[in-house]
Design a protein around this motif. Structure first.
Motif, mmCIF file in Angstrom:
data_model
loop_
_atom_site.group_PDB
_atom_site.id
_atom_site.type_symbol
_atom_site.label_atom_id
_atom_site.label_comp_id
_atom_site.label_asym_id
_atom_site.label_seq_id
_atom_site.Cartn_x
_atom_site.Cartn_y
_atom_site.Cartn_z
ATOM 1 N N HIS A 127 -18.080 16.044 -39.669
ATOM 2 C CA HIS A 127 -18.318 16.752 -40.931
ATOM 3 C C HIS A 127 -17.383 16.295 -42.041
ATOM 4 N N ASP A 128 -16.175 15.883 -41.667
ATOM 5 C CA ASP A 128 -15.204 15.537 -42.702
ATOM 6 C C ASP A 128 -14.029 14.783 -42.085
ATOM 7 N N PHE A 129 -13.284 14.111 -42.953
ATOM 8 C CA PHE A 129 -12.027 13.474 -42.585
ATOM 9 C C PHE A 129 -10.943 14.013 -43.512
ATOM 10 N N PRO A 130 -10.488 15.256 -43.257
ATOM 11 C CA PRO A 130 -9.447 15.809 -44.134
ATOM 12 C C PRO A 130 -8.106 15.129 -43.863
ATOM 13 N N ASP A 131 -7.208 15.346 -44.754
ATOM 14 C CA ASP A 131 -5.833 14.857 -44.604
ATOM 15 C C ASP A 131 -5.769 13.329 -44.507
ATOM 16 N N LEU A 132 -6.690 12.640 -45.154
ATOM 17 C CA LEU A 132 -6.702 11.176 -45.123
ATOM 18 C C LEU A 132 -5.534 10.634 -45.940
ATOM 19 N N ARG A 133 -4.747 9.795 -45.283
ATOM 20 C CA ARG A 133 -3.648 9.096 -45.955
ATOM 21 C C ARG A 133 -3.731 7.635 -45.540
ATOM 22 N N ILE A 134 -3.846 6.757 -46.514
ATOM 23 C CA ILE A 134 -3.901 5.319 -46.257
ATOM 24 C C ILE A 134 -2.631 4.694 -46.816
ATOM 25 N N HIS A 135 -1.885 4.051 -45.938
ATOM 26 C CA HIS A 135 -0.617 3.436 -46.320
ATOM 27 C C HIS A 135 -0.771 1.923 -46.363
ATOM 28 N N GLU A 136 -0.436 1.343 -47.494
ATOM 29 C CA GLU A 136 -0.427 -0.106 -47.579
ATOM 30 C C GLU A 136 0.831 -0.614 -46.890
ATOM 31 N N THR A 137 0.747 -1.828 -46.384
ATOM 32 C CA THR A 137 1.875 -2.423 -45.673
ATOM 33 C C THR A 137 2.341 -3.679 -46.409
ATOM 34 N N THR A 138 3.357 -4.320 -45.890
ATOM 35 C CA THR A 138 3.817 -5.565 -46.497
ATOM 36 C C THR A 138 2.809 -6.686 -46.289
ATOM 37 N N ASP A 139 1.883 -6.505 -45.361
ATOM 38 C CA ASP A 139 0.773 -7.441 -45.170
ATOM 39 C C ASP A 139 -0.406 -6.910 -45.981
ATOM 40 N N PRO A 140 -0.823 -7.595 -47.037
ATOM 41 C CA PRO A 140 -1.892 -7.076 -47.898
ATOM 42 C C PRO A 140 -3.243 -6.909 -47.197
ATOM 43 N N GLU A 141 -3.387 -7.474 -46.008
ATOM 44 C CA GLU A 141 -4.645 -7.348 -45.267
ATOM 45 C C GLU A 141 -4.635 -6.175 -44.284
ATOM 46 N N GLU A 196 -3.659 7.582 -41.539
ATOM 47 C CA GLU A 196 -3.475 8.866 -40.874
ATOM 48 C C GLU A 196 -4.627 9.749 -41.317
ATOM 49 N N MET A 197 -5.257 10.438 -40.363
ATOM 50 C CA MET A 197 -6.367 11.312 -40.744
ATOM 51 C C MET A 197 -6.729 12.243 -39.603
ATOM 52 N N ARG A 198 -7.548 13.205 -39.932
ATOM 53 C CA ARG A 198 -8.186 14.068 -38.934
ATOM 54 C C ARG A 198 -9.682 13.866 -39.064
ATOM 55 N N GLY A 199 -10.355 13.912 -37.930
ATOM 56 C CA GLY A 199 -11.807 13.929 -37.909
ATOM 57 C C GLY A 199 -12.229 15.303 -37.425
ATOM 58 N N VAL A 200 -13.056 15.998 -38.201
ATOM 59 C CA VAL A 200 -13.497 17.329 -37.798
ATOM 60 C C VAL A 200 -15.015 17.393 -37.794
ATOM 61 N N GLY A 201 -15.531 18.210 -36.903
ATOM 62 C CA GLY A 201 -16.970 18.395 -36.778
ATOM 63 C C GLY A 201 -17.257 19.231 -35.550
ATOM 64 N N ARG A 202 -18.288 18.801 -34.807
ATOM 65 C CA ARG A 202 -18.636 19.533 -33.593
ATOM 66 C C ARG A 202 -19.114 18.571 -32.524
ATOM 67 N N LEU A 203 -18.924 18.983 -31.277
ATOM 68 C CA LEU A 203 -19.462 18.238 -30.152
ATOM 69 C C LEU A 203 -20.904 18.664 -29.982
ATOM 70 N N TYR A 226 -5.914 11.185 -35.874
ATOM 71 C CA TYR A 226 -5.918 9.747 -35.621
ATOM 72 C C TYR A 226 -4.833 9.064 -36.446
ATOM 73 N N ILE A 227 -4.302 8.015 -35.888
ATOM 74 C CA ILE A 227 -3.529 7.029 -36.634
ATOM 75 C C ILE A 227 -4.152 5.686 -36.272
ATOM 76 N N ALA A 228 -4.467 4.899 -37.269
ATOM 77 C CA ALA A 228 -5.103 3.605 -37.032
ATOM 78 C C ALA A 228 -4.366 2.527 -37.812
ATOM 79 N N VAL A 229 -4.290 1.356 -37.214
ATOM 80 C CA VAL A 229 -3.772 0.172 -37.886
ATOM 81 C C VAL A 229 -4.960 -0.772 -38.016
ATOM 82 N N VAL A 230 -5.339 -1.048 -39.268
ATOM 83 C CA VAL A 230 -6.573 -1.776 -39.540
ATOM 84 C C VAL A 230 -6.272 -3.026 -40.365
#
Length: 141
Positions: free
Chosen positions: A69-83, A88-95, A106-110
């Motif tokens: 349903h939503d991804f609240p609390d989304l925070r995207i941090h840029e790094t010293t690597d521009p790519e 940081e985020m939460r995924g909310v909804g229902r099973l 979730y924490i993801a490195v992309v």
């Protein structure tokens, strides 16, 4: 998405596709040889998916199991690597199977190269799916 999109913009677009349940569109953001990793995956769950086709096969049934349903609390941090971004985020909804609530942090490195996701390390909490009384593990991730 344009190949000139920043990793942060591409990631935001990927979340919109997940909310729209557009899995083919989401998979289309990946490089052909992209790698998705789950460093904290519980035993019996995939720890690494190599290539767009493997990622597509893994994600194809996702909307049948989790209705996001939503991804609240989304925070995207840029790094010293521009790519590369750290998300940081939460995924909310229902099973879907149990109609119970879903709320995962979730924490993801992309990493994005030439407008495509090439690497996605998903540091989600496996303890949330292993708690007594949850049907998440049976419904698939």
């Amino acid at each position: 998405m344009s190949v000139s999109s920043s990793p942060a913009d591409l990631y935001r677009h990927s979340l919109r596709l997940l909310l729209d349940k557009d899995i083919p569109g989401w998979v289309g953001l990946w490089a052909e040889d992209g790698v998705m990793e789950f460093p904290f995956a519980p035993q019996g769950w995939p720890g690494r998916l190599e290539g767009r086709e493997a990622i597509a096969a893994y994600m194809r049934p996702y909307p049948d199991h989790i209705d996001l349903h939503d991804f609240p609390d989304l925070r995207i941090h840029e790094t010293t690597d521009p790519e590369t971004v750290v998300v940081e985020m939460r995924g909310v909804g229902r099973l879907v199977e149990t109609d119970s609530s879903f709320d995962m942090t979730y924490i993801a490195v992309v990493t994005v190269q030439e407008g495509r996701i090439t690497s996605y390390r998903d540091y989600w909490n496996p303890l949330a799916v292993l708690e007594p009384g949850t049907d998440f593990a049976r419904s698939g991730r």
